[in-house]
Design a protein around this motif. Structure first.
Motif, PDB file in Angstrom:
ATOM      1  N   TRP A  33       0.831  -1.204   0.000  1.00  0.00           N
ATOM      2  CA  TRP A  33       0.000   0.000   0.000  1.00  0.00           C
ATOM      3  C   TRP A  33       0.867   1.258   0.000  1.00  0.00           C
ATOM      4  N   GLU A  34       1.875   1.247   0.872  1.00  0.00           N
ATOM      5  CA  GLU A  34       2.769   2.400   0.978  1.00  0.00           C
ATOM      6  C   GLU A  34       3.433   2.686  -0.373  1.00  0.00           C
ATOM      7  N   ALA A  35       3.928   1.600  -1.020  1.00  0.00           N
ATOM      8  CA  ALA A  35       4.666   1.790  -2.278  1.00  0.00           C
ATOM      9  C   ALA A  35       3.738   2.139  -3.442  1.00  0.00           C
ATOM     10  N   THR A  55       0.557   2.227 -16.439  1.00  0.00           N
ATOM     11  CA  THR A  55       1.088   0.856 -16.415  1.00  0.00           C
ATOM     12  C   THR A  55       2.172   0.753 -15.356  1.00  0.00           C
ATOM     13  N   LEU A  56       2.022  -0.242 -14.488  1.00  0.00           N
ATOM     14  CA  LEU A  56       2.977  -0.491 -13.393  1.00  0.00           C
ATOM     15  C   LEU A  56       3.618  -1.862 -13.592  1.00  0.00           C
ATOM     16  N   LEU A  57       4.953  -1.887 -13.513  1.00  0.00           N
ATOM     17  CA  LEU A  57       5.686  -3.163 -13.515  1.00  0.00           C
ATOM     18  C   LEU A  57       5.943  -3.565 -12.065  1.00  0.00           C
ATOM     19  N   ILE A  58       5.583  -4.809 -11.701  1.00  0.00           N
ATOM     20  CA  ILE A  58       5.851  -5.308 -10.346  1.00  0.00           C
ATOM     21  C   ILE A  58       6.826  -6.486 -10.457  1.00  0.00           C
ATOM     22  N   PHE A 115      -0.207  -8.508  -3.008  1.00  0.00           N
ATOM     23  CA  PHE A 115      -1.040  -7.356  -2.628  1.00  0.00           C
ATOM     24  C   PHE A 115      -0.852  -6.218  -3.628  1.00  0.00           C
ATOM     25  N   ALA A 116       0.388  -6.000  -4.051  1.00  0.00           N
ATOM     26  CA  ALA A 116       0.668  -4.887  -4.968  1.00  0.00           C
ATOM     27  C   ALA A 116      -0.123  -5.038  -6.268  1.00  0.00           C
ATOM     28  N   VAL A 117      -0.185  -6.260  -6.788  1.00  0.00           N
ATOM     29  CA  VAL A 117      -0.943  -6.499  -8.025  1.00  0.00           C
ATOM     30  C   VAL A 117      -2.405  -6.095  -7.814  1.00  0.00           C
ATOM     31  N   GLN A 118      -2.973  -6.532  -6.697  1.00  0.00           N
ATOM     32  CA  GLN A 118      -4.399  -6.263  -6.459  1.00  0.00           C
ATOM     33  C   GLN A 118      -4.666  -4.776  -6.198  1.00  0.00           C
ATOM     34  N   PHE A 119      -3.784  -4.114  -5.450  1.00  0.00           N
ATOM     35  CA  PHE A 119      -3.989  -2.688  -5.154  1.00  0.00           C
ATOM     36  C   PHE A 119      -3.868  -1.862  -6.439  1.00  0.00           C
ATOM     37  N   GLN A 144      -2.832  -0.740 -15.316  1.00  0.00           N
ATOM     38  CA  GLN A 144      -2.468  -1.974 -16.010  1.00  0.00           C
ATOM     39  C   GLN A 144      -1.266  -2.541 -15.270  1.00  0.00           C
ATOM     40  N   VAL A 145      -1.220  -3.856 -15.071  1.00  0.00           N
ATOM     41  CA  VAL A 145      -0.127  -4.448 -14.304  1.00  0.00           C
ATOM     42  C   VAL A 145       0.658  -5.440 -15.153  1.00  0.00           C
ATOM     43  N   ILE A 146       1.973  -5.208 -15.187  1.00  0.00           N
ATOM     44  CA  ILE A 146       2.897  -6.207 -15.733  1.00  0.00           C
ATOM     45  C   ILE A 146       3.628  -6.779 -14.527  1.00  0.00           C
TER      46      ILE A 146
END
Ligand code: NAP
Length: 316
Positions: free
Chosen positions: A133-135, A147-150, A160-164, A171-173
């Protein structure tokens, strides 16, 4: 009370089942009966060689609690005995972790457990969920359509990061080893890349075009240099591990790097709660085991390849 205690650093076999005194809540603190305890890689890092954390022996490790307030200390105003709560205990200098029947904490870091979640589920949220959440939400502040790369999407923090990020409209990669790809697609990742077998940067620049993606989040470590290359000018990068490598592209591309080290606060727990209550996010529980099996949980933590959370059941 029953507690899994360590009196020295070492392998998973350093844990011993002890009967110890319950801690007493001081002014501003609550005594909480631990129903379930989460586990995290930091527990294993401290168990291995945690002198940096300044925790006196004998020490009770464990930094994720879901439980019930048993007693309140003087000057506690917001919580009552019987309240169902969740929180991540302080690490530095604190010998009262969550691998025990009771723990104490300042009421400022404790929040009410989300409605509709079991203690087992809630115990998986505070540390890993709070870090994600913080990040993703507070620091990278991902916006709809970005678009966010995790890096490391299937782990405790990554899942959690993917879901948040998806709940925020991004969009999540995500990167993961092959065995976690279908899991991550079910979790909502739009694109999953095998960091072992594929050239992640080539795949992403192919997906995003030459400008690069909006933001990157490294939960695995060692990926900041590559993140500077695949993130667009004026883009954002967050890391929860020490940044390494050649970061010279960062300033030439006007990028921002957020070092993220989790602090304790109840406000962040309250911010995350509606997402879980509305079922926009869930806790990925990998394994549930009794407190006495904590050594087995640590063998898994030592592997560095968690998928979701390993939860310990402590009291009924
Ligand atoms: N700064 C902070 O406040 C903070 C807070 C929480 C955690 N952390 C740290 O962050 C790290 C992750 O924590 P966690 O709870 O998410 O751990 P975890 O549940 O063990 O997950 C680690 C994940 O990293 C992936 N991974 C390993 N090597 C990788 C690589 N080279 N590239 C991409 N992914 C890779 C693994 O994926 P595969 O299994 O798919 O290979 C696994 O899913 C730990 O080192 C932890 O101590 C820091």
């Amino acid at each position: 009370m029953r507690a899994m205690v360590i009196t020295k650093f070492g392998g998973p076999d350093v844990f011993e089942l002890w009967e110890i005194e319950r801690p007493q809540p001081r002014p501003g603190e609550v005594l909480v009966r631990v129903v379930a305890s989460g586990t995290n890689p930091v527990d294993a890092k401290i168990r291995q060689a945690g002198s940096w954390a300044g925790i006196p022996f004998p020490a009770v490790l464990g930094y994720d609690v879901s439980g019930i307030v048993e007693e309140i200390g003087p000057a506690v105003s917001g919580l009552q005995p019987g309240d169902e709560v969740f929180f991540t205990p302080e690490i530095f200098g604190n010998p009262h972790g969550s691998y025990a029947e009771f723990t104490i904490a300042s009421e400022r870091i404790v929040a009410r457990k989300p409605d509709g979640l079991s203690h087992i589920e809630a115990a998986g949220i505070p540390l890993a969920g709070g870090t994600a959440w913080e990040a993703v939400i507070r620091r990278l502040a991902v916006r709809p359509g970005e678009t966010l790369l995790i890096h490391g999407g299937a782990g405790g923090v990554g899942s959690f990061a993917v879901q948040f990020a998806k709940a925020a409209g991004a969009q999540v990669i995500a990167t993961a080893s092959k065995a976690n790809h279908s899991f991550l697609e079910e979790l909502g990742a739009d694109v999953v890349i095998d960091y072992r077998d594929q050239d992640v940067a080539e795949q992403i620049l192919g997906e995003a075009g030459h400008a690069g993606i909006d933001a990157s989040f490294d939960t695995a470590g060692g990926n900041i240099e590559m993140s500077t290359l695949v993130t667009r000018p004026f883009g954002r990068i967050a890391t929860i591990l020490p940044p390494t490598g050649d970061l010279s592209a960062l300033y030439m591309k006007n990028q921002t790097l957020f070092g993220t080290f989790l602090t304790r606060e109840s406000a962040r727990l309250r911010e995350m709660t509606p997402l879980f209550e509305r079922e926009q996010a869930k806790v990925i529980v990998d394994t549930i085991m009794p407190l006495e099996d904590v050594a087995k949980a640590h063998e898994r933590l030592d592997s560095g390849h968690g998928r979701g959370k390993i939860i310990l059941t402590v009291t009924e």
